[in-house]
Design a protein around this motif. Structure first.
Motif, PDB file in Angstrom:
ATOM      1  N   ASP A  54      49.027  36.410  33.340  1.00 46.09           N
ATOM      2  CA  ASP A  54      48.987  36.213  31.891  1.00 46.09           C
ATOM      3  C   ASP A  54      47.533  36.123  31.443  1.00 46.09           C
ATOM      4  N   PRO A  55      47.273  36.144  30.126  1.00 49.19           N
ATOM      5  CA  PRO A  55      45.905  35.928  29.663  1.00 49.19           C
ATOM      6  C   PRO A  55      45.352  34.620  30.235  1.00 49.19           C
ATOM      7  N   HIS A  56      44.099  34.642  30.685  1.00 53.07           N
ATOM      8  CA  HIS A  56      43.500  33.474  31.307  1.00 53.07           C
ATOM      9  C   HIS A  56      42.011  33.428  31.016  1.00 53.07           C
ATOM     10  N   SER A  57      41.432  32.265  31.238  1.00 53.23           N
ATOM     11  CA  SER A  57      40.025  32.049  30.919  1.00 53.23           C
ATOM     12  C   SER A  57      39.380  31.225  32.023  1.00 53.23           C
ATOM     13  N   PRO A  58      38.865  31.860  33.075  1.00 51.80           N
ATOM     14  CA  PRO A  58      38.247  31.114  34.176  1.00 51.80           C
ATOM     15  C   PRO A  58      36.980  30.395  33.744  1.00 51.80           C
TER      16      PRO A  58
ATOM     17  N   ALA B 220      33.724  39.844  32.911  1.00 52.69           N
ATOM     18  CA  ALA B 220      33.974  38.858  31.866  1.00 52.69           C
ATOM     19  C   ALA B 220      33.131  37.622  32.136  1.00 52.69           C
ATOM     20  N   PRO B 221      32.300  37.192  31.201  1.00 52.76           N
ATOM     21  CA  PRO B 221      31.554  35.954  31.394  1.00 52.76           C
ATOM     22  C   PRO B 221      32.501  34.768  31.525  1.00 52.76           C
ATOM     23  N   ALA B 222      31.990  33.668  32.021  1.00 42.86           N
ATOM     24  CA  ALA B 222      32.794  32.456  32.135  1.00 42.86           C
ATOM     25  C   ALA B 222      33.369  32.072  30.779  1.00 42.86           C
ATOM     26  N   ARG B 223      34.589  31.533  30.809  1.00 41.63           N
ATOM     27  CA  ARG B 223      35.273  31.005  29.619  1.00 41.63           C
ATOM     28  C   ARG B 223      35.638  32.098  28.615  1.00 41.63           C
ATOM     29  N   THR B 224      35.835  33.325  29.109  1.00 36.11           N
ATOM     30  CA  THR B 224      36.237  34.439  28.250  1.00 36.11           C
ATOM     31  C   THR B 224      37.695  34.777  28.545  1.00 36.11           C
ATOM     32  N   THR B 225      38.529  34.767  27.526  1.00 38.24           N
ATOM     33  CA  THR B 225      39.951  35.035  27.720  1.00 38.24           C
ATOM     34  C   THR B 225      40.202  36.529  27.895  1.00 38.24           C
ATOM     35  N   GLN B 226      41.013  36.869  28.901  1.00 36.00           N
ATOM     36  CA  GLN B 226      41.273  38.272  29.201  1.00 36.00           C
ATOM     37  C   GLN B 226      42.565  38.386  29.999  1.00 36.00           C
ATOM     38  N   ARG B 227      43.014  39.605  30.164  1.00 34.18           N
ATOM     39  CA  ARG B 227      44.110  39.909  31.088  1.00 34.18           C
ATOM     40  C   ARG B 227      43.877  41.308  31.631  1.00 34.18           C
ATOM     41  N   ILE B 228      43.823  41.424  32.950  1.00 30.82           N
ATOM     42  CA  ILE B 228      43.607  42.714  33.606  1.00 30.82           C
ATOM     43  C   ILE B 228      44.944  43.246  34.116  1.00 30.82           C
ATOM     44  N   VAL B 229      45.206  44.519  33.858  1.00 37.70           N
ATOM     45  CA  VAL B 229      46.414  45.177  34.348  1.00 37.70           C
ATOM     46  C   VAL B 229      46.004  46.420  35.115  1.00 37.70           C
ATOM     47  N   ALA B 230      46.498  46.569  36.331  1.00 40.31           N
ATOM     48  CA  ALA B 230      46.243  47.770  37.122  1.00 40.31           C
ATOM     49  C   ALA B 230      47.211  48.857  36.698  1.00 40.31           C
ATOM     50  N   THR B 231      46.686  50.002  36.311  1.00 38.17           N
ATOM     51  CA  THR B 231      47.559  51.113  35.924  1.00 38.17           C
ATOM     52  C   THR B 231      48.220  51.740  37.136  1.00 38.17           C
ATOM     53  N   GLN B 232      47.582  51.616  38.302  1.00 36.90           N
ATOM     54  CA  GLN B 232      48.134  52.167  39.535  1.00 36.90           C
ATOM     55  C   GLN B 232      47.372  51.572  40.716  1.00 36.90           C
ATOM     56  N   GLY B 233      48.073  51.286  41.799  1.00 37.77           N
ATOM     57  CA  GLY B 233      47.401  50.858  43.019  1.00 37.77           C
ATOM     58  C   GLY B 233      46.864  49.438  42.978  1.00 37.77           C
TER      59      GLY B 233
ATOM     60  N   PHE C  48      46.717  19.914  37.740  1.00 35.09           N
ATOM     61  CA  PHE C  48      46.278  21.031  38.575  1.00 35.09           C
ATOM     62  C   PHE C  48      47.007  22.315  38.182  1.00 35.09           C
ATOM     63  N   SER C  49      48.332  22.232  38.018  1.00 35.64           N
ATOM     64  CA  SER C  49      49.117  23.420  37.696  1.00 35.64           C
ATOM     65  C   SER C  49      48.656  24.061  36.400  1.00 35.64           C
ATOM     66  N   GLU C  50      48.390  23.232  35.397  1.00 33.90           N
ATOM     67  CA  GLU C  50      47.923  23.745  34.106  1.00 33.90           C
ATOM     68  C   GLU C  50      46.542  24.386  34.244  1.00 33.90           C
TER      69      GLU C  50
ATOM     70  N   MET D 144      43.188  29.244  34.352  1.00 33.34           N
ATOM     71  CA  MET D 144      42.038  29.964  34.908  1.00 33.34           C
ATOM     72  C   MET D 144      42.407  31.264  35.618  1.00 33.34           C
ATOM     73  N   ILE D 145      43.575  31.302  36.258  1.00 31.95           N
ATOM     74  CA  ILE D 145      43.951  32.457  37.060  1.00 31.95           C
ATOM     75  C   ILE D 145      45.019  33.318  36.391  1.00 31.95           C
ATOM     76  N   GLY D 146      45.862  32.720  35.562  1.00 35.34           N
ATOM     77  CA  GLY D 146      46.847  33.491  34.824  1.00 35.34           C
ATOM     78  C   GLY D 146      48.223  33.553  35.458  1.00 35.34           C
ATOM     79  N   LEU D 147      48.440  32.790  36.532  1.00 40.49           N
ATOM     80  CA  LEU D 147      49.758  32.683  37.146  1.00 40.49           C
ATOM     81  C   LEU D 147      49.828  31.349  37.861  1.00 40.49           C
ATOM     82  N   SER D 148      50.990  30.997  38.358  1.00 42.01           N
ATOM     83  CA  SER D 148      51.128  29.705  39.018  1.00 42.01           C
ATOM     84  C   SER D 148      50.561  29.758  40.435  1.00 42.01           C
ATOM     85  N   ALA D 149      50.101  28.618  40.919  1.00 42.95           N
ATOM     86  CA  ALA D 149      49.585  28.542  42.290  1.00 42.95           C
ATOM     87  C   ALA D 149      50.696  28.847  43.289  1.00 42.95           C
ATOM     88  N   THR D 150      51.905  28.404  43.000  1.00 40.07           N
ATOM     89  CA  THR D 150      53.031  28.658  43.898  1.00 40.07           C
ATOM     90  C   THR D 150      53.291  30.143  44.046  1.00 40.07           C
ATOM     91  N   LYS D 151      53.241  30.877  42.941  1.00 42.07           N
ATOM     92  CA  LYS D 151      53.461  32.329  42.999  1.00 42.07           C
ATOM     93  C   LYS D 151      52.382  32.996  43.839  1.00 42.07           C
TER      94      LYS D 151
END
Length: 259
Positions: free
Chosen positions: A35-39, A68-81, A229-231, A236-243
């Motif tokens: 998901d969108p995240h901001s490390p 992306a500089p620190a604290r910048t919200t983004q989401r990266i999607v791989a189109t292939q591979g 921690f979960s939040e 920061m990463i855009g998904l759960s640590a468990t996943k």
């Protein structure tokens, strides 16, 4: 733990890998559907088999690589591979060095790293060398950071569970709290508090990967509660640590403390 040898061609037969080093944390593998995240640290992403789509508040951008500089919200999607994601510790200014290697820009984001083809080849080599990938991402010499800020950052990395108070550190440096906080952000590109959260998160992941209970690892790293921690991880990463821990990733923790 060590990284398995990868095939010469980026493809689905390989094992996704991740590493933790002093100064950088990396991942090579398939898109995990973040998901969108901001490390709290800077982030370089490279498409290993095809361009990426960088989703920003201003809209999507197709690019071979993005920074992306620190604290910048983004989401990266791989189109292939597969993709390379490299989180870079901001202290010592390596993030600035990577930003200088991007050949185009869109708002705060850098696009098209000068050596994106070389980086992709390094990621798809029979044996992946995380430190070589990091070195080629930076390439040139990084700007010099204020040694006082580097020392504070090193102290945080050495004991992330400890609660550091900005006013105490500022007093020890002979600075006002406001001046210290501004200097830390100016020199590192991230906030004093955000840098502590990042290092606590990495400390937690290291504990979980080495076989410790995730909840216990989070508390030992200094998080007030497991939910905190979960939040933090999801923000920061855009998904759960468990996943992430269940994604079949092989982890290489190296021998040095995490950044």
């Amino acid at each position: 733990m060590t990284i398995d040898a990868l095939s010469e061609i980026c493809g689905p037969t390989r094992t996704p890998v991740a590493w933790v080093r002093s100064g950088h944390v990396g991942y090579i593998g398939p898109d995990l559907g973040v998901d969108p995240h901001s490390p709290s640290v800077a982030m370089l992403s490279v498409g290993l088999d095809a361009p990426l789509v960088l989703h920003t508040a201003q809209g999507p951008i197709s690019t071979g690589s993005s920074f992306a500089p620190a604290r910048t919200t983004q989401r990266i999607v791989a189109t292939q591979g597969w993709i390379l994601v490299l989180f870079v510790d901001p202290t010592g200014a390596p993030a600035t060095a990577i930003a200088d290697e991007m050949t185009a820009a869109a708002g705060p984001f850098g696009l098209a790293h000068r050596r994106e083809r070389e980086l992709a080849e390094l990621c798809c080599a029979p044996i992946v060398d995380p430190d070589h990938i990091y070195a080629r991402a930076i390439a040139g010499a990084a700007p010099v950071t204020d040694p006082r800020i580097e020392q504070v950052a090193a102290t945080i990395r050495s004991d992330p569970a400890r609660s550091y108070r900005a006013d105490h550190i500022a007093a020890n440096l002979g600075l006002s709290t406001t001046h210290f906080l501004r200097l830390f952000t100016q020199q590192s590109g991230t906030t004093f508090r955000g840098y502590q959260r990042w290092n606590r998160m990495i400390h937690t992941v290291r504990g979980a990967v080495t076989g410790h209970d995730l909840t216990r690892s989070a508390l030992d790293a200094g998080f007030a509660t497991p939910s905190h921690f979960s939040e933090t991880f999801r923000d920061m990463i855009g998904l759960s640590a468990t996943k992430m821990l269940r994604a079949g990733i092989r982890f290489d923790l190296g021998t040095s403390p995490a950044s």
